[in-house]
Design a protein around this motif. Structure first.
Motif, PDB file in Angstrom:
ATOM      1  N   THR A  53     -17.065  -3.070 -57.942  1.00 13.23           N
ATOM      2  CA  THR A  53     -18.230  -4.298 -58.647  1.00 13.23           C
ATOM      3  C   THR A  53     -18.362  -5.549 -57.814  1.00 13.23           C
ATOM      4  OG1 THR A  53     -15.834  -5.219 -60.263  1.00 13.23           O
ATOM      5  CG2 THR A  53     -17.055  -3.726 -61.149  1.00 13.23           C
ATOM      6  N   HIS A  55     -16.659  -8.235 -58.594  1.00 13.51           N
ATOM      7  CA  HIS A  55     -16.479  -9.530 -59.550  1.00 13.51           C
ATOM      8  C   HIS A  55     -14.736  -9.753 -59.320  1.00 13.51           C
ATOM      9  CE1 HIS A  55     -19.764  -7.548 -62.008  1.00 13.51           C
ATOM     10  NE2 HIS A  55     -20.506  -8.373 -61.282  1.00 13.51           N
ATOM     11  N   ALA A 117     -16.775  -1.344 -65.425  1.00  8.67           N
ATOM     12  CA  ALA A 117     -17.328  -0.447 -64.545  1.00  8.67           C
ATOM     13  C   ALA A 117     -17.860   0.081 -64.876  1.00  8.67           C
ATOM     14  CB  ALA A 117     -15.800  -0.494 -63.479  1.00  8.67           C
ATOM     15  N   THR A 171     -18.886 -11.584 -65.510  1.00 11.24           N
ATOM     16  CA  THR A 171     -19.587 -10.142 -64.680  1.00 11.24           C
ATOM     17  C   THR A 171     -21.182 -10.399 -65.747  1.00 11.24           C
ATOM     18  OG1 THR A 171     -19.393  -9.516 -67.636  1.00 11.24           O
ATOM     19  CG2 THR A 171     -17.807  -8.741 -64.951  1.00 11.24           C
ATOM     20  N   SER A 175     -24.490 -11.079 -62.716  1.00 11.28           N
ATOM     21  CA  SER A 175     -25.141  -9.945 -62.579  1.00 11.28           C
ATOM     22  C   SER A 175     -26.826 -10.713 -62.798  1.00 11.28           C
ATOM     23  CB  SER A 175     -25.364  -8.966 -63.898  1.00 11.28           C
ATOM     24  OG  SER A 175     -25.358  -9.581 -65.538  1.00 11.28           O
TER      25      SER A 175
END
Length: 181
Positions: A53, A55, A117, A171, A175
């Protein structure tokens, strides 16, 4: 130690310890609460999810959350000085259960990270089953009283709630175009 839960806790703990639950599987599940087992599982999950990811803030949140477990459990055990079940008595420092808290937080963090994920619901159910087996194994083997395990689950729930909030915010930010760590 005294209180309204002491009698029922001791009766339930004795019933579980003397039950027909096989000692081998109980010891296996109790061992899943050891840091030498739970931390590598969390580390592998962190590595995979971070690689997949990108992240980093979620990984940092998980590491800080896991570090809070011994930082909170050890002083509580020392302060409360609860004696252990008969095989461990008169030793003290059994409430809350460090093994239970380690397992619940480590495996719970794995679920939170994998959820971000993959949206993996089966992992959440598996986590609940594994943590129930860890708690049962710890009581069956005489390492803890049932209330020691339940207290750790409550602490773990609080830590995981805070971690879930932080991970979901990190997240969401990354995003939406806002740079992540």
């Amino acid at each position: 130690m005294d209180g309204p839960l002491l009698g029922p806790d001791e009766r339930l703990g004795t019933a579980i310890r003397t039950s027909a639950i096989p000692a081998g599987p109980a010891e296996f599940f109790a061992d899943l609460g050891n840091m030498t087992v739970a931390l590598p599982v969390l580390a592998l999950t962190l590595a995979y999810v971070t690689w997949r990811t990108r992240h980093w803030l979620a990984a940092v949140t998980a590491i800080v959350t896991m570090a809070l477990v011994p930082a909170l459990v050890a002083p509580l055990q020392s302060w409360l000085a609860r004696p252990g079940p008969p095989p461990m008595a008169p030793e003290t420092g059994f409430y809350p259960s460090g093994h239970t808290a380690t397992a619940a937080v480590a495996y719970g963090l794995c679920v939170l990270l994998l959820r971000e994920a993959h949206r993996a619901r089966a992992a959440a159910y598996g986590c609940v089953v594994v943590n129930a087996a860890v708690g049962l194994g710890l009581v069956r083997q005489g390492y803890h009283w049932p209330v020691d395990v339940i207290g750790s689950w409550c602490l773990a729930a609080l830590l995981l709630y805070c971690a879930a909030y932080a991970i979901s915010r990190s997240t969401r930010r990354s995003s939406s175009g806002t740079p992540s760590c």
